[in-house]
Structure formats: structure tokens, C-alpha cells
Design a protein around this motif. Sequence first.
Motif, PDB file in Angstrom:
ATOM      1  N   ALA A   1      20.686 -25.791   8.566  1.00 55.13           N
ATOM      2  CA  ALA A   1      21.891 -26.173   7.549  1.00 55.13           C
ATOM      3  C   ALA A   1      22.049 -25.227   6.427  1.00 55.13           C
ATOM      4  CB  ALA A   1      21.834 -27.433   7.092  1.00 55.13           C
ATOM      5  N   GLY A   2      23.447 -24.887   6.169  1.00 57.75           N
ATOM      6  CA  GLY A   2      23.805 -24.044   4.942  1.00 57.75           C
ATOM      7  C   GLY A   2      23.788 -24.694   3.963  1.00 57.75           C
ATOM      8  N   GLN A   3      24.029 -24.217   2.720  1.00 54.76           N
ATOM      9  CA  GLN A   3      24.354 -24.789   1.275  1.00 54.76           C
ATOM     10  C   GLN A   3      25.321 -24.120   0.640  1.00 54.76           C
ATOM     11  OE1 GLN A   3      21.101 -26.309  -1.174  1.00 54.76           O
ATOM     12  NE2 GLN A   3      19.789 -26.537   0.531  1.00 54.76           N
ATOM     13  N   PRO A   4      26.303 -24.445  -0.121  1.00 51.93           N
ATOM     14  CA  PRO A   4      27.228 -23.643  -0.805  1.00 51.93           C
ATOM     15  C   PRO A   4      26.265 -22.506  -1.841  1.00 51.93           C
ATOM     16  CG  PRO A   4      28.138 -25.745  -0.980  1.00 51.93           C
ATOM     17  CD  PRO A   4      26.619 -25.937  -0.446  1.00 51.93           C
ATOM     18  N   LEU A   5      26.654 -21.630  -2.047  1.00 60.45           N
ATOM     19  CA  LEU A   5      26.050 -20.690  -2.889  1.00 60.45           C
ATOM     20  C   LEU A   5      25.663 -21.322  -4.395  1.00 60.45           C
ATOM     21  CD1 LEU A   5      24.520 -17.920  -3.529  1.00 60.45           C
ATOM     22  CD2 LEU A   5      26.811 -16.919  -3.837  1.00 60.45           C
ATOM     23  N   ALA A   6      26.710 -21.875  -4.948  1.00 60.15           N
ATOM     24  CA  ALA A   6      26.405 -22.296  -6.372  1.00 60.15           C
ATOM     25  C   ALA A   6      25.369 -23.436  -6.471  1.00 60.15           C
ATOM     26  CB  ALA A   6      27.717 -22.933  -7.117  1.00 60.15           C
ATOM     27  N   ALA A   7      25.438 -24.374  -5.388  1.00 61.98           N
ATOM     28  CA  ALA A   7      24.259 -25.288  -5.333  1.00 61.98           C
ATOM     29  C   ALA A   7      23.013 -24.551  -5.201  1.00 61.98           C
ATOM     30  CB  ALA A   7      24.552 -26.375  -4.253  1.00 61.98           C
ATOM     31  N   LEU A   8      22.778 -23.716  -4.224  1.00 63.25           N
ATOM     32  CA  LEU A   8      21.641 -23.119  -3.873  1.00 63.25           C
ATOM     33  C   LEU A   8      21.071 -22.379  -5.122  1.00 63.25           C
ATOM     34  CD1 LEU A   8      19.810 -22.479  -1.662  1.00 63.25           C
ATOM     35  CD2 LEU A   8      20.943 -20.329  -1.060  1.00 63.25           C
ATOM     36  N   LEU A   9      21.934 -21.593  -6.086  1.00 62.82           N
ATOM     37  CA  LEU A   9      21.547 -21.044  -7.262  1.00 62.82           C
ATOM     38  C   LEU A   9      21.033 -22.157  -8.376  1.00 62.82           C
ATOM     39  CD1 LEU A   9      24.348 -18.274  -7.672  1.00 62.82           C
ATOM     40  CD2 LEU A   9      21.853 -17.987  -7.665  1.00 62.82           C
ATOM     41  N   GLU A  10      21.673 -23.020  -8.085  1.00 60.27           N
ATOM     42  CA  GLU A  10      21.217 -24.288  -9.135  1.00 60.27           C
ATOM     43  C   GLU A  10      19.850 -24.800  -8.829  1.00 60.27           C
ATOM     44  OE1 GLU A  10      22.638 -28.514 -11.166  1.00 60.27           O
ATOM     45  OE2 GLU A  10      23.928 -27.434  -9.694  1.00 60.27           O
TER      46      GLU A  10
ATOM     47  N   ALA B   1       0.640  -1.341  -0.008  1.00 62.33           N
ATOM     48  CA  ALA B   1      -0.037  -0.172   0.043  1.00 62.33           C
ATOM     49  C   ALA B   1       0.756   1.427  -0.038  1.00 62.33           C
ATOM     50  CB  ALA B   1      -0.874   0.112   1.329  1.00 62.33           C
ATOM     51  N   ARG B   2       2.044   1.226   0.637  1.00 62.79           N
ATOM     52  CA  ARG B   2       3.046   2.299   0.608  1.00 62.79           C
ATOM     53  C   ARG B   2       4.050   2.213  -0.638  1.00 62.79           C
ATOM     54  NH1 ARG B   2       0.754   0.994   5.084  1.00 62.79           N
ATOM     55  NH2 ARG B   2       0.425   2.493   6.938  1.00 62.79           N
ATOM     56  N   GLY B   3       4.047   1.327  -1.568  1.00 66.39           N
ATOM     57  CA  GLY B   3       4.795   1.230  -2.609  1.00 66.39           C
ATOM     58  C   GLY B   3       6.347   0.631  -2.363  1.00 66.39           C
ATOM     59  N   ILE B   4       6.424  -0.121  -1.173  1.00 70.40           N
ATOM     60  CA  ILE B   4       7.592  -0.520  -0.772  1.00 70.40           C
ATOM     61  C   ILE B   4       7.917  -1.742  -1.142  1.00 70.40           C
ATOM     62  CG2 ILE B   4       9.129  -1.109   1.568  1.00 70.40           C
ATOM     63  CD1 ILE B   4       7.193   0.922   3.041  1.00 70.40           C
ATOM     64  N   GLY B   5       9.020  -2.060  -1.964  1.00 71.95           N
ATOM     65  CA  GLY B   5       9.312  -3.705  -2.494  1.00 71.95           C
ATOM     66  C   GLY B   5       9.539  -4.394  -1.419  1.00 71.95           C
ATOM     67  N   LEU B   6       9.422  -5.432  -1.770  1.00 67.18           N
ATOM     68  CA  LEU B   6       9.736  -6.786  -0.624  1.00 67.18           C
ATOM     69  C   LEU B   6      10.953  -7.563  -1.085  1.00 67.18           C
ATOM     70  CD1 LEU B   6       6.274  -7.620   0.496  1.00 67.18           C
ATOM     71  CD2 LEU B   6       7.676  -6.075   1.742  1.00 67.18           C
ATOM     72  N   ILE B   7      11.742  -7.837  -0.205  1.00 64.60           N
ATOM     73  CA  ILE B   7      13.062  -8.716  -0.619  1.00 64.60           C
ATOM     74  C   ILE B   7      13.080  -9.713   0.633  1.00 64.60           C
ATOM     75  CG2 ILE B   7      15.332  -8.921  -0.991  1.00 64.60           C
ATOM     76  CD1 ILE B   7      15.457  -6.009  -1.972  1.00 64.60           C
ATOM     77  N   GLY B   8      12.809 -11.122   0.431  1.00 65.91           N
ATOM     78  CA  GLY B   8      12.844 -11.953   1.425  1.00 65.91           C
ATOM     79  C   GLY B   8      14.398 -12.622   1.446  1.00 65.91           C
ATOM     80  N   THR B   9      14.538 -13.611   2.387  1.00 61.57           N
ATOM     81  CA  THR B   9      15.894 -14.331   2.318  1.00 61.57           C
ATOM     82  C   THR B   9      15.319 -15.936   2.159  1.00 61.57           C
ATOM     83  OG1 THR B   9      16.820 -12.385   3.480  1.00 61.57           O
ATOM     84  CG2 THR B   9      17.969 -14.643   3.643  1.00 61.57           C
ATOM     85  N   ALA B  10      16.364 -16.794   1.457  1.00 63.97           N
ATOM     86  CA  ALA B  10      16.168 -17.958   1.611  1.00 63.97           C
ATOM     87  C   ALA B  10      17.837 -18.696   1.807  1.00 63.97           C
ATOM     88  CB  ALA B  10      15.446 -18.696   0.485  1.00 63.97           C
ATOM     89  N   THR B  11      17.701 -19.790   2.487  1.00 65.48           N
ATOM     90  CA  THR B  11      18.850 -20.536   2.520  1.00 65.48           C
ATOM     91  C   THR B  11      18.784 -22.106   2.087  1.00 65.48           C
ATOM     92  OG1 THR B  11      18.297 -21.343   4.856  1.00 65.48           O
ATOM     93  CG2 THR B  11      19.858 -19.292   4.550  1.00 65.48           C
TER      94      THR B  11
ATOM     95  N   GLY C   1      28.281 -13.259   9.035  1.00 66.10           N
ATOM     96  CA  GLY C   1      27.039 -12.878   9.800  1.00 66.10           C
ATOM     97  C   GLY C   1      26.204 -13.985  10.159  1.00 66.10           C
ATOM     98  N   HIS C   2      24.850 -13.679  10.551  1.00 64.77           N
ATOM     99  CA  HIS C   2      24.018 -14.601  10.701  1.00 64.77           C
ATOM    100  C   HIS C   2      23.481 -15.378   9.452  1.00 64.77           C
ATOM    101  CE1 HIS C   2      23.946 -12.656  14.783  1.00 64.77           C
ATOM    102  NE2 HIS C   2      23.671 -13.859  15.046  1.00 64.77           N
ATOM    103  N   ARG C   3      23.119 -16.742   9.675  1.00 64.69           N
ATOM    104  CA  ARG C   3      22.611 -17.128   8.600  1.00 64.69           C
ATOM    105  C   ARG C   3      20.946 -16.985   8.759  1.00 64.69           C
ATOM    106  NH1 ARG C   3      24.485 -23.256   8.731  1.00 64.69           N
ATOM    107  NH2 ARG C   3      26.257 -22.432   7.725  1.00 64.69           N
ATOM    108  N   GLY C   4      20.621 -16.874   7.560  1.00 63.53           N
ATOM    109  CA  GLY C   4      19.303 -16.198   7.420  1.00 63.53           C
ATOM    110  C   GLY C   4      18.011 -17.269   7.296  1.00 63.53           C
ATOM    111  N   SER C   5      18.405 -18.410   7.980  1.00 64.87           N
ATOM    112  CA  SER C   5      17.397 -19.409   7.790  1.00 64.87           C
ATOM    113  C   SER C   5      16.425 -19.230   8.740  1.00 64.87           C
ATOM    114  CB  SER C   5      18.120 -20.908   8.001  1.00 64.87           C
ATOM    115  OG  SER C   5      18.866 -20.720   9.242  1.00 64.87           O
TER     116      SER C   5
END
Length: 333
Positions: A182-191, A137-147, A172-176
Motif C-alpha cells: 500500500a502507498g501513502q500520500p507524500l505529506a503523510a509519509l513526511l509527517e 570501503a569505496r566511499g560510495i554514499g547510500l540512499i535507500g527507499t521507503a514507502t 513508475g514503480h512503487r518502491g515498497s
Amino acid sequence: MPFQDYTLIQAPMAGGINTTELTVGAARAGALASIGAGYLSGAALEAAVSAARQGGAEAFAVNLFIPGEAGATEAQWRAAREALVPCYQAAGVDLPEAFAELPGFDEQFEAMLEARPAFFSFTFGRLDKARRDACRARGIGLIGTATNLAEARAQAEDGVDAIVLQGEEAGGHRGSVEARGAGQPLAALLEACGEVGRPLIAAGGLMDGADMARVLGQGAAAAQLGTAFLSCPEAGTAPAWREALAAAGPDATAVTAAVSGRLARGLANAWMDQRAPREIAPYPDQHRLTAPLRKAAGAEWKSLWAGTGAHRSRTLPVEELVATLLEECRAAG
């Protein structure tokens, strides 16, 4: 999400790192700047946004932490406090009787709405529909986080404008959603997340323009860098932290939950070895219990958050760093 304008995002870094000078410099140089407001009161958040605008930053993101698990029980609090006694003693810091409360999410969110940044980014979970609608309603875009893929699908289902895919390499903090997920390597996450149907922002261990070009080539719409900005003179990075970054080697980082109750990556010190407490309160109470120690102690007991690329840090003014990163990305792409 205007990714034709923003291929580089200066990551939100709470705790005083995202100074007005850093935010303004990054924005003026062509990055999408961020204000890490996770520990700010509502009034402080509005003041930070106002200062950024007065400095000349137009479009930027404000980042907050989604509240999750319940706080510590009385027994958990006592056990975690007792486990920290030798840590405080080793650092020569008095263990206080009382610990500061953290700002409430409701207060922070309402202040963010009032401030109306271009984007609201969030981590540690999903934003409920009522708050998503309030942002729309205020024109604010939303950016979520995923691990992981499940988190990315959930964010896409909520209709966010973009998703930060945070690889396990991130500082910094894991955004899960799970505090010790558990974390994942970025390349695997993108795939894995290439078909979620939302623009993806790659984060984790990225330090130069060649890293940016690589993740853009893997399907990301933009790259988010945080550790790369820690050595900028405009950043609010403590002197001991800067010295540790300058001395960091390729294997300088490790992960711990002992600082806050959430897994986080930083330059290895007492929090990552046998000196760390074994009894840990849930987040955010562990953060409250350790805050006085981290503030008053030397480098061995500070939270020196940094990603796996810390050893490639460069000490450049923020505007020069952004220009360099963008030029390197163009050259590598």
C-alpha cells in the motif's frame, strides 16, 4: 550527504529515460543527477557511468532494484502468458515463444562498485550488510527507499546516508518491499517519518519549485523529481509517451500491477482497464512477459509511467528546467 549542495535530485528512471545527455545536463545545472540502471547489464552500467563522467558530470547516483520474491512457478508463467494472448492480439503484436532474461543483481552491483559513483541508490528493499560495507570501503554514499514508516526505520537501522520517501503520487514503480504494498500520500509519509534520524528525500508528484519548497518546509532535506524531466528533449522518452504527457489532464494517471507484477503509476491506458490481463506473474517475470508487447505496440499498450503531476509537465531543456526549479524553490521558500 551534502544536501547543502543538492536540494534537487533528478530521479532515476530505468528503461532508457536517463540518457547521458539528461544526466550530464542535470548535474551541470546543479542537481544531483541519477542513472536508472535497473535494466542495464554490468557492462552497460559501467559504460553509462563512463559516458556521464566524460560528459562532465562529477557527482551522481546509480540506482538498482533490490531482488525480492522468487520468480514465477511454471504454472504461474503459463497462466500469465495465456492471459496476455488477447493483449498481444489486440495490439497486433506477435507473442514470442521465448522472453529475454534480465541482468542479475550480482553482476550489476559489482559493476556499480567498479564504477564508483558518488552515491548508490536502491529500491524494493534493503541492502545487506556485506554490500553496504563494500560501498563504504569505496566511499560510495547510500540512499535507500521507503514507502512507509516501517521501511524508513529499517533503512535508518541499516545506516544509509539518506532515505527517499516515495509517496503514492510518484510515477513508475512503487518502491515498497512488498510488490503490491500500500502507498501513502507524500505529506503523510513526511509527517510520519520525521523522527527516523536520517535525511529525507521527498518524492512523488513534485513538478515545480513551489512543490520543492513545500516539502522542504515539511522537513525534507531534498526533493526528488522524475516526471518533471520526462518532457526534456534530452530524456529518452518515446514520442508516444511525450504526446500522452502533453495531452494529460489532472486525473490522467492510474496504478496497475499488470505490466510487471509490481504496482506502478502511469498515464491510464489499456493496462489500467478491463483490457488488462487478470492472471499476473510475480515480478520480474511479468515484466519479461509484457516487454515485447510494450516495445512494439502503440501508446495504449506502452508503460507510460508518470506521477500525479503529469498534467503540469513543461517542455524545457534539462539545464533550463533545473535552473528554473531551483529559482522557483528559492522564490517560494
